[in-house]
Design a protein around this motif. Structure first.
Motif, short mmCIF file in Angstrom:
data_model
loop_
_atom_site.label_atom_id
_atom_site.label_comp_id
_atom_site.label_asym_id
_atom_site.label_seq_id
_atom_site.Cartn_x
_atom_site.Cartn_y
_atom_site.Cartn_z
N SER A 1 8.60 -5.86 1.17
CA SER A 1 9.89 -6.54 1.10
C SER A 1 10.63 -6.41 2.43
N PRO A 2 11.73 -7.16 2.63
CA PRO A 2 12.49 -7.04 3.89
C PRO A 2 13.04 -5.64 4.14
N ASP A 3 13.23 -4.85 3.07
CA ASP A 3 13.72 -3.48 3.26
C ASP A 3 12.59 -2.48 3.44
N GLY A 4 11.36 -2.98 3.58
CA GLY A 4 10.23 -2.11 3.90
C GLY A 4 9.53 -1.47 2.72
N GLU A 5 9.90 -1.84 1.51
CA GLU A 5 9.28 -1.25 0.33
C GLU A 5 8.05 -2.05 -0.11
N VAL A 6 7.10 -1.33 -0.72
CA VAL A 6 5.93 -1.99 -1.30
C VAL A 6 6.35 -2.57 -2.64
N ARG A 7 6.36 -3.90 -2.73
CA ARG A 7 6.79 -4.58 -3.94
C ARG A 7 5.63 -4.94 -4.87
N GLY A 8 4.42 -4.90 -4.36
CA GLY A 8 3.28 -5.25 -5.20
C GLY A 8 1.99 -5.22 -4.41
N GLN A 9 0.90 -5.19 -5.12
CA GLN A 9 -0.41 -5.26 -4.48
C GLN A 9 -1.38 -5.97 -5.42
N TYR A 10 -2.42 -6.52 -4.82
CA TYR A 10 -3.44 -7.22 -5.59
C TYR A 10 -4.80 -6.84 -5.03
N HIS A 11 -5.71 -6.43 -5.91
CA HIS A 11 -7.07 -6.08 -5.52
C HIS A 11 -8.00 -7.26 -5.83
N LYS A 12 -8.78 -7.63 -4.87
CA LYS A 12 -9.71 -8.76 -5.03
C LYS A 12 -10.63 -8.51 -6.22
N ARG A 13 -10.70 -9.50 -7.11
CA ARG A 13 -11.48 -9.35 -8.35
C ARG A 13 -12.90 -9.87 -8.23
N HIS A 14 -13.12 -10.86 -7.38
CA HIS A 14 -14.45 -11.45 -7.24
C HIS A 14 -14.98 -11.08 -5.86
N ILE A 15 -15.63 -9.93 -5.77
CA ILE A 15 -16.11 -9.45 -4.48
C ILE A 15 -17.49 -10.03 -4.17
N VAL A 16 -17.85 -9.99 -2.89
CA VAL A 16 -19.01 -10.71 -2.37
C VAL A 16 -20.22 -9.78 -2.27
N ALA A 17 -21.31 -10.20 -2.87
CA ALA A 17 -22.55 -9.44 -2.77
C ALA A 17 -22.98 -9.34 -1.31
#
Length: 530
Positions: free
Chosen positions: A335-351
């Protein structure tokens, strides 16, 4: 009506196999870098003609394999970073789906009326493409026939009904209908009525498809604009022509700051020099955009947060996360105040790119042929980031080629689809273009705008009609300001996905087989043609 069981010309297998291989190479020219869309029709047309001339099903399977191997070898040649053996193995694996489809088609077309034969071909082909898109880490859709039409918005708006696979069904149906029409006209009876019966339904379907496209292109999808800065660093960050950025977050963010502060070239209409980017609401970095884990590293997060504060903007960047020894390919929202507002982990990873099959069992092999030192873990949760009251749905790289993956993100409330990708692995225009073209269909399928943040190619903005509004050239180091329209994702495809095609295609094939079997058991006159 003439049926698929009529006497066929018996072509020598010696000529059929190289002819099929040539048709496969023709089909591959429909994709990057050649991009001749007509070959998506011409190549399969040749295949249908060859298959209709085969005397038995196993010959049709051999012809299909001769077609599919060069087709996939060429269209997947950008994977040469894995080595020729791996590319060949993957091409063979993908070819088996086409072989299965053509074998099923050749078997089912016996005794079918001329109007039904092309539909059986389209059903078998589409079923194979649906299956190819759902085999885990080996799934692929970039060599899908429908993708070849991405530059023709009028022809592909129906993707919001059935996704890219519906467009593929129409392309396969067209080539199969023309092939059947030619076969009827070239046959001993020169049956014009049968040829018309084969071609007329698909002509009507195209009329409906283009009419629907015109209707959609003239329809407004209102929403609210958001100013987004997209950074494509290319050679500014050492390592982006390898697997991930490796120069450290301090250097990487300095590169992004430099891109954001530079003049943006000239206005294409007025020729006036464009000023640096001002007042973005959101700044996007690519996949693996910073090399440190900015969730656990306060120092690295502080560097990103300083840039966010400077522009009073949200930042979404790719990075590799390490959660108690479990590693993910992730994007993180600051966010603009430097906080971690969310994260997403890749679900379809590549062989092979992000994990290795049977790492423990084949440890002896991987020690001799090191590909990557550790495996990434697929994420399990769908994330939507709140940016100034709007829902931004992130997807990472390979995920963007799968309609089902992006559909899940948009069904979670996404109003804008953001694709973070790093195609610096591939020193190939073919891969970069094929990957980017897939996003055209993701936009139409959900009726949302798509913004791509790429390391080397192609960053840009695609509107909800699948039209590129701006694209950064490959290997250009540049920041652009785009203003996509954010709106709730709404379409028939979001509601039903590819489900209707999963039902329609097997029903067409199985339904005719049941009818044919019933007719034969009753001693129908059609039995004589069996």
């Amino acid at each position: 009506m003439a049926s698929g069981q009529e006497t066929r010309p018996q072509w020598p297998l010696l000529w059929m196999l190289p002819s099929a291989a040539l048709m496969g190479l023709f089909t591959a020219q429909a994709y990057a870098p050649t991009n001749v869309a007509s070959f998506a029709f011409v190549g399969p047309l040749g295949l249908w003609l060859l298959v209709s001339a085969t005397p038995r099903t196993r010959t049709a399977a051999a012809v299909a394999l001769a077609y599919a191997l060069p087709y996939f070898w060429r269209s997947l040649s950008y994977l040469d970073i894995l080595g020729s053996v791996a590319v060949g193995a993957l091409a063979l694996f993908q070819s088996l789906f086409v072989v299965g489809a053509i074998t099923l088609y050749r078997w089912s077309r016996e005794g079918a009326p001329s109007w039904l034969i092309p539909l059986l071909g389209a059903a078998a082909w589409t079923l194979a493409d649906l299956a190819r898109a759902n085999v885990g880490g080996l799934s692929l859709t970039m060599s899908n026939l429908g993708v070849a039409l991405d530059r023709y918005p009028l022809a592909i708006q129906s993707a919001d009904l059935g996704g890219v696979h519906l467009v593929t069904f129409l392309v396969a149906w067209t080539s199969a209908a023309v092939a059947e029409g030619l076969r009827q006209l070239a046959g001993p009876g020169k049956d014009r009525r049968a040829a018309l019966a084969a071609c007329l339904p698909v002509l009507l379907a195209w009329g409906a498809n283009l009419g629907y496209g015109a209707l959609r292109l003239n329809q407004s999808f209102p929403g609210q604009a958001m100013k987004i800065a997209v950074c494509q660093p290319a050679e500014r960050i050492q390592g982006y022509y390898g697997r991930v950025a490796m120069s450290g977050t301090h250097h990487e963010v300095a590169a992004y700051r430099g891109l954001l502060s530079e003049p943006r070239g000239s206005d294409p209409d007025t020729g006036e020099r464009l000023p640096p980017i001002m007042d973005p609401e959101l700044i996007l970095f690519p996949e693996s955009g910073v090399s440190d884990d900015i969730v656990t590293s306060q120092f690295a997060r502080g560097i990103v947060a300083k840039l966010a504060a400077q522009y009073d903007a949200h930042i979404i960047t790719g990075c590799h996360r390490n959660e108690n020894g479990t590693r993910y390919n992730s994007v993180v929202h600051i966010s603009p105040d430097g906080e971690v507002r969310g994260q997403y982990h890749k679900r379809h990873i590549v062989a092979f790119g992000e994990f290795l099959y049977f790492r423990e069992e084949l440890d002896w092999l991987y020690r001799h042929y090191p590909i990557r030192p550790y495996d990434l873990t697929p994420g399990t949760e769908i994330s939507v980031f709140d940016v100034n009251g709007h829902a931004v749905a992130p997807v990472i790289c390979f995920e963007s080629i799968f309609p089902g993956e992006t559909r899940k993100s948009l069904r979670a409330g996404g109003e804008l689809l953001v694709v973070h990708t790093n195609d610096g692995w591939f020193n190939s225009e073919m891969e970069a273009q094929q990957h980017a073209r897939a996003s055209v269909f993701r936009a139409i399928e959900g009726r949302v705008d798509v913004v791509r943040a790429a390391s080397t190619a192609y960053s840009g903005h695609i509107d909800c009609y699948g039209r590129w509004q701006v694209a950064v050239p490959r290997d250009a180091s540049r920041a652009i300001l785009v203003e996509p329209t954010l709106r709730p994702a709404r379409s028939v495809f979001l509601l039903v996905g590819s489900g209707p095609l999963w039902v329609l295609c097997p029903t067409l094939l199985a339904g005719w087989l049941v009818i044919r079997t019933t007719q034969r058991r009753r001693g129908s006159p059609d039995e004589a043609t069996g």
